[in-house]
Motif scaffolding. Sequence first.
Motif, mmCIF file in Angstrom:
data_model
loop_
_atom_site.group_PDB
_atom_site.id
_atom_site.type_symbol
_atom_site.label_atom_id
_atom_site.label_comp_id
_atom_site.label_asym_id
_atom_site.label_seq_id
_atom_site.Cartn_x
_atom_site.Cartn_y
_atom_site.Cartn_z
ATOM 1 N N LEU A 23 4.885 10.926 -2.613
ATOM 2 C CA LEU A 23 4.240 10.687 -3.873
ATOM 3 C C LEU A 23 4.529 12.090 -4.794
ATOM 4 O O LEU A 23 4.142 13.228 -4.318
ATOM 5 C CB LEU A 23 2.476 10.694 -3.676
ATOM 6 C CG LEU A 23 2.158 10.225 -4.850
ATOM 7 C CD1 LEU A 23 2.576 8.900 -5.150
ATOM 8 C CD2 LEU A 23 0.491 9.908 -4.495
ATOM 9 N N ASP A 70 0.854 -0.970 -0.128
ATOM 10 C CA ASP A 70 0.080 -0.014 -0.084
ATOM 11 C C ASP A 70 0.900 1.291 0.079
ATOM 12 O O ASP A 70 1.537 1.558 0.815
ATOM 13 C CB ASP A 70 -0.974 -0.059 1.223
ATOM 14 C CG ASP A 70 -1.877 1.177 1.265
ATOM 15 O OD1 ASP A 70 -1.648 2.225 0.737
ATOM 16 O OD2 ASP A 70 -3.009 1.001 1.974
ATOM 17 N N LEU A 71 1.124 1.948 -1.250
ATOM 18 C CA LEU A 71 2.150 2.989 -1.265
ATOM 19 C C LEU A 71 1.705 3.915 -0.313
ATOM 20 O O LEU A 71 2.755 4.724 0.073
ATOM 21 C CB LEU A 71 2.001 3.510 -2.987
ATOM 22 C CG LEU A 71 3.093 4.338 -3.185
ATOM 23 C CD1 LEU A 71 4.371 3.381 -3.067
ATOM 24 C CD2 LEU A 71 3.053 4.576 -4.684
ATOM 25 N N ASN A 72 0.518 4.269 0.003
ATOM 26 C CA ASN A 72 0.278 5.478 0.864
ATOM 27 C C ASN A 72 0.613 5.138 2.392
ATOM 28 O O ASN A 72 1.084 5.952 3.066
ATOM 29 C CB ASN A 72 -1.239 5.659 1.012
ATOM 30 C CG ASN A 72 -1.699 6.500 -0.235
ATOM 31 O OD1 ASN A 72 -1.328 7.233 -0.794
ATOM 32 N ND2 ASN A 72 -2.973 6.032 -1.002
ATOM 33 N N LYS A 73 0.803 3.998 2.731
ATOM 34 C CA LYS A 73 1.317 3.445 4.009
ATOM 35 C C LYS A 73 2.749 3.615 4.064
ATOM 36 O O LYS A 73 3.477 3.685 5.071
ATOM 37 C CB LYS A 73 0.627 2.076 4.542
ATOM 38 C CG LYS A 73 -0.829 1.981 4.920
ATOM 39 C CD LYS A 73 -1.185 0.516 5.213
ATOM 40 C CE LYS A 73 -2.685 0.487 5.494
ATOM 41 N NZ LYS A 73 -2.920 -0.805 5.871
ATOM 42 N N TYR A 74 3.243 3.187 2.790
ATOM 43 C CA TYR A 74 4.834 3.141 2.713
ATOM 44 C C TYR A 74 5.598 4.618 2.631
ATOM 45 O O TYR A 74 6.557 4.581 3.172
ATOM 46 C CB TYR A 74 5.140 2.169 1.361
ATOM 47 C CG TYR A 74 6.622 1.773 1.613
ATOM 48 C CD1 TYR A 74 7.142 0.797 2.142
ATOM 49 C CD2 TYR A 74 7.708 2.479 0.733
ATOM 50 C CE1 TYR A 74 8.160 0.324 2.076
ATOM 51 C CE2 TYR A 74 8.731 2.312 0.687
ATOM 52 C CZ TYR A 74 9.323 1.015 1.414
ATOM 53 O OH TYR A 74 10.524 0.564 1.522
ATOM 54 N N LEU A 75 4.869 5.302 2.057
ATOM 55 C CA LEU A 75 5.461 6.911 2.165
ATOM 56 C C LEU A 75 5.861 7.211 3.470
ATOM 57 O O LEU A 75 4.977 6.924 4.546
ATOM 58 C CB LEU A 75 4.456 7.518 1.304
ATOM 59 C CG LEU A 75 4.274 7.344 0.045
ATOM 60 C CD1 LEU A 75 3.043 8.327 -0.625
ATOM 61 C CD2 LEU A 75 5.307 7.271 -0.925
ATOM 62 N N ASN A 105 3.265 -2.646 -6.639
ATOM 63 C CA ASN A 105 4.184 -1.609 -5.706
ATOM 64 C C ASN A 105 5.362 -2.258 -4.926
ATOM 65 O O ASN A 105 5.747 -1.712 -4.294
ATOM 66 C CB ASN A 105 3.371 -0.686 -4.621
ATOM 67 C CG ASN A 105 1.945 0.117 -5.520
ATOM 68 O OD1 ASN A 105 2.484 0.437 -6.693
ATOM 69 N ND2 ASN A 105 0.885 0.464 -4.956
#
Length: 180
Positions: free
Chosen positions: A72, A40-45, A105
Amino acid sequence: MNRLLTILLVSTSSLLISGCLNQPVYRQTSTPLQTVSSVDLNKYLGKWYEIYRLPNWFEDDDCVTVTAEYGLRDDGGVSVLNTCHKASKKEEAKGIAKIVEGSNNSKLRVSFFRPFYGDYWILDLASDYSWVLIGEPAGKYFWILARDKKLSPELEESLLVKAEKLGYLRKDLVKPSNQL
Protein backbone atom coordinates in the motif's frame (compact mmCIF):
# COMPACT_ATOMS: atom_id res chain seq x y z
CA MET A 1 20.52 18.74 -25.65
CA ASN A 2 16.73 19.18 -25.25
CA ARG A 3 16.21 18.02 -28.83
CA LEU A 4 18.25 14.87 -28.17
CA LEU A 5 16.26 14.14 -25.00
CA THR A 6 12.98 14.62 -26.87
CA ILE A 7 14.10 12.25 -29.64
CA LEU A 8 15.18 9.68 -27.07
CA LEU A 9 11.86 9.89 -25.20
CA VAL A 10 9.81 9.62 -28.40
CA SER A 11 11.88 6.64 -29.58
CA THR A 12 11.56 4.84 -26.25
CA SER A 13 7.83 5.53 -26.10
CA SER A 14 7.39 4.25 -29.65
CA LEU A 15 9.21 1.01 -28.81
CA LEU A 16 7.11 0.45 -25.70
CA ILE A 17 3.85 1.15 -27.52
CA SER A 18 4.77 -1.12 -30.42
CA GLY A 19 5.66 -3.92 -27.97
CA CYS A 20 2.25 -3.61 -26.35
CA LEU A 21 0.39 -3.41 -29.65
CA ASN A 22 2.21 -6.43 -31.09
CA GLN A 23 1.30 -8.67 -28.15
CA PRO A 24 -0.87 -11.48 -29.55
CA VAL A 25 -4.39 -12.16 -28.32
CA TYR A 26 -4.55 -15.57 -26.65
CA ARG A 27 -8.12 -15.68 -25.42
CA GLN A 28 -10.28 -17.93 -27.62
CA THR A 29 -13.72 -16.45 -26.89
CA SER A 30 -15.45 -13.13 -27.34
CA THR A 31 -17.43 -13.47 -24.10
CA PRO A 32 -16.51 -10.42 -22.00
CA LEU A 33 -14.37 -11.12 -18.96
CA GLN A 34 -15.93 -10.60 -15.55
CA THR A 35 -14.05 -9.76 -12.39
CA VAL A 36 -14.73 -10.93 -8.87
CA SER A 37 -17.28 -8.76 -7.10
CA SER A 38 -14.81 -7.31 -4.61
CA VAL A 39 -11.30 -7.67 -3.22
CA ASP A 40 -10.11 -6.98 0.31
CA LEU A 41 -6.98 -5.05 -0.58
CA ASN A 42 -5.35 -5.69 2.80
CA LYS A 43 -5.64 -9.46 2.26
CA TYR A 44 -4.43 -9.17 -1.34
CA LEU A 45 -1.24 -7.25 -0.55
CA GLY A 46 1.99 -9.17 -0.09
CA LYS A 47 4.00 -11.68 -2.10
CA TRP A 48 2.62 -13.90 -4.88
CA TYR A 49 4.40 -16.55 -6.96
CA GLU A 50 3.74 -16.89 -10.66
CA ILE A 51 2.43 -20.37 -11.38
CA TYR A 52 1.50 -19.80 -15.05
CA ARG A 53 1.45 -16.90 -17.49
CA LEU A 54 0.83 -16.20 -21.12
CA PRO A 55 3.99 -15.40 -23.09
CA ASN A 56 4.68 -11.69 -23.16
CA TRP A 57 7.39 -9.29 -24.25
CA PHE A 58 8.45 -8.22 -20.76
CA GLU A 59 9.06 -11.57 -19.01
CA ASP A 60 12.10 -13.65 -19.94
CA ASP A 61 11.77 -17.36 -20.59
CA ASP A 62 14.80 -18.08 -18.39
CA CYS A 63 13.13 -16.91 -15.18
CA VAL A 64 13.05 -19.89 -12.84
CA THR A 65 10.95 -18.15 -10.18
CA VAL A 66 8.80 -15.08 -10.71
CA THR A 67 7.24 -13.11 -7.88
CA ALA A 68 4.93 -10.14 -7.62
CA GLU A 69 4.82 -8.18 -4.40
CA TYR A 70 2.14 -5.60 -3.69
CA GLY A 71 2.15 -2.95 -0.98
CA LEU A 72 0.00 0.00 0.00
CA ARG A 73 1.30 3.43 -0.97
CA ASP A 74 0.79 6.62 1.04
CA ASP A 75 -1.42 8.02 -1.76
CA GLY A 76 -3.83 5.05 -1.52
CA GLY A 77 -2.40 3.36 -4.60
CA VAL A 78 -0.50 0.11 -4.73
CA SER A 79 3.24 -0.41 -5.13
CA VAL A 80 4.26 -3.27 -7.40
CA LEU A 81 7.57 -5.12 -7.36
CA ASN A 82 7.94 -7.88 -9.94
CA THR A 83 11.04 -10.05 -9.63
CA CYS A 84 12.44 -12.54 -12.13
CA HIS A 85 14.86 -14.91 -10.42
CA LYS A 86 17.30 -16.45 -12.86
CA ALA A 87 19.91 -19.09 -12.15
CA SER A 88 22.66 -16.48 -11.75
CA LYS A 89 20.86 -13.21 -10.94
CA LYS A 90 17.57 -11.49 -10.37
CA GLU A 91 15.86 -8.70 -12.27
CA GLU A 92 13.31 -6.36 -10.74
CA ALA A 93 10.66 -4.09 -12.19
CA LYS A 94 9.02 -1.50 -9.95
CA GLY A 95 5.62 -0.12 -10.77
CA ILE A 96 2.50 1.43 -9.37
CA ALA A 97 -1.15 0.51 -9.57
CA LYS A 98 -4.28 2.61 -9.28
CA ILE A 99 -7.58 1.11 -8.24
CA VAL A 100 -10.33 1.65 -10.81
CA GLU A 101 -13.10 3.64 -9.17
CA GLY A 102 -16.30 1.67 -8.66
CA SER A 103 -14.60 -1.74 -9.09
CA ASN A 104 -14.48 -2.68 -5.39
CA ASN A 105 -10.72 -3.20 -5.85
CA SER A 106 -11.18 -5.91 -8.52
CA LYS A 107 -9.80 -3.76 -11.35
CA LEU A 108 -6.49 -1.93 -11.30
CA ARG A 109 -4.46 0.07 -13.78
CA VAL A 110 -0.77 -0.85 -13.52
CA SER A 111 2.22 1.05 -14.85
CA PHE A 112 5.90 0.23 -15.05
CA PHE A 113 6.50 2.92 -17.70
CA ARG A 114 4.56 6.02 -16.77
CA PRO A 115 2.48 7.49 -18.31
CA PHE A 116 1.44 4.12 -19.84
CA TYR A 117 -0.97 1.97 -17.82
CA GLY A 118 -2.40 -1.48 -18.46
CA ASP A 119 -5.47 -3.24 -17.16
CA TYR A 120 -5.08 -5.73 -14.30
CA TRP A 121 -8.35 -7.50 -13.58
CA ILE A 122 -8.87 -10.01 -10.79
CA LEU A 123 -10.94 -12.68 -12.53
CA ASP A 124 -11.10 -15.31 -9.81
CA LEU A 125 -9.75 -15.41 -6.29
CA ALA A 126 -9.63 -18.05 -3.56
CA SER A 127 -11.71 -17.17 -0.52
CA ASP A 128 -8.55 -17.46 1.59
CA TYR A 129 -6.51 -15.38 -0.90
CA SER A 130 -4.18 -18.32 -1.60
CA TRP A 131 -4.46 -18.10 -5.42
CA VAL A 132 -5.70 -15.64 -8.03
CA LEU A 133 -6.40 -15.53 -11.77
CA ILE A 134 -5.50 -12.21 -13.41
CA GLY A 135 -6.24 -11.01 -16.92
CA GLU A 136 -7.25 -8.03 -18.98
CA PRO A 137 -10.16 -7.46 -21.36
CA ALA A 138 -8.30 -7.87 -24.68
CA GLY A 139 -7.05 -11.40 -23.87
CA LYS A 140 -3.38 -10.55 -24.35
CA TYR A 141 -2.19 -11.12 -20.78
CA PHE A 142 -3.07 -13.70 -18.15
CA TRP A 143 -1.48 -15.01 -14.94
CA ILE A 144 -2.16 -17.62 -12.31
CA LEU A 145 -0.52 -16.52 -9.05
CA ALA A 146 -0.38 -18.22 -5.67
CA ARG A 147 0.99 -17.56 -2.21
CA ASP A 148 3.03 -20.78 -2.39
CA LYS A 149 5.73 -21.56 -4.99
CA LYS A 150 4.19 -24.92 -5.81
CA LEU A 151 0.61 -26.12 -5.79
CA SER A 152 -0.82 -29.57 -5.30
CA PRO A 153 -1.48 -31.31 -8.64
CA GLU A 154 -5.22 -31.21 -7.89
CA LEU A 155 -5.29 -27.46 -7.26
CA GLU A 156 -3.09 -26.76 -10.27
CA GLU A 157 -5.43 -28.79 -12.48
CA SER A 158 -8.45 -27.00 -11.05
CA LEU A 159 -6.91 -23.59 -11.86
CA LEU A 160 -6.01 -24.69 -15.39
CA VAL A 161 -9.63 -25.77 -15.91
CA LYS A 162 -10.77 -22.35 -14.67
CA ALA A 163 -8.38 -20.70 -17.17
CA GLU A 164 -9.79 -22.82 -19.98
CA LYS A 165 -13.34 -21.83 -19.05
CA LEU A 166 -12.24 -18.20 -19.43
CA GLY A 167 -11.04 -18.97 -22.97
CA TYR A 168 -7.30 -19.53 -22.46
CA LEU A 169 -5.66 -22.63 -23.92
CA ARG A 170 -3.30 -24.72 -21.78
CA LYS A 171 -0.85 -25.05 -24.63
CA ASP A 172 -0.28 -21.28 -24.55
CA LEU A 173 0.49 -21.06 -20.82
CA VAL A 174 4.11 -20.84 -19.64
CA LYS A 175 5.09 -22.34 -16.29
CA PRO A 176 8.28 -21.13 -14.58
CA SER A 177 10.11 -23.90 -12.76
CA ASN A 178 9.94 -22.14 -9.34
CA GLN A 179 13.15 -23.81 -8.23
CA LEU A 180 14.65 -20.95 -6.20
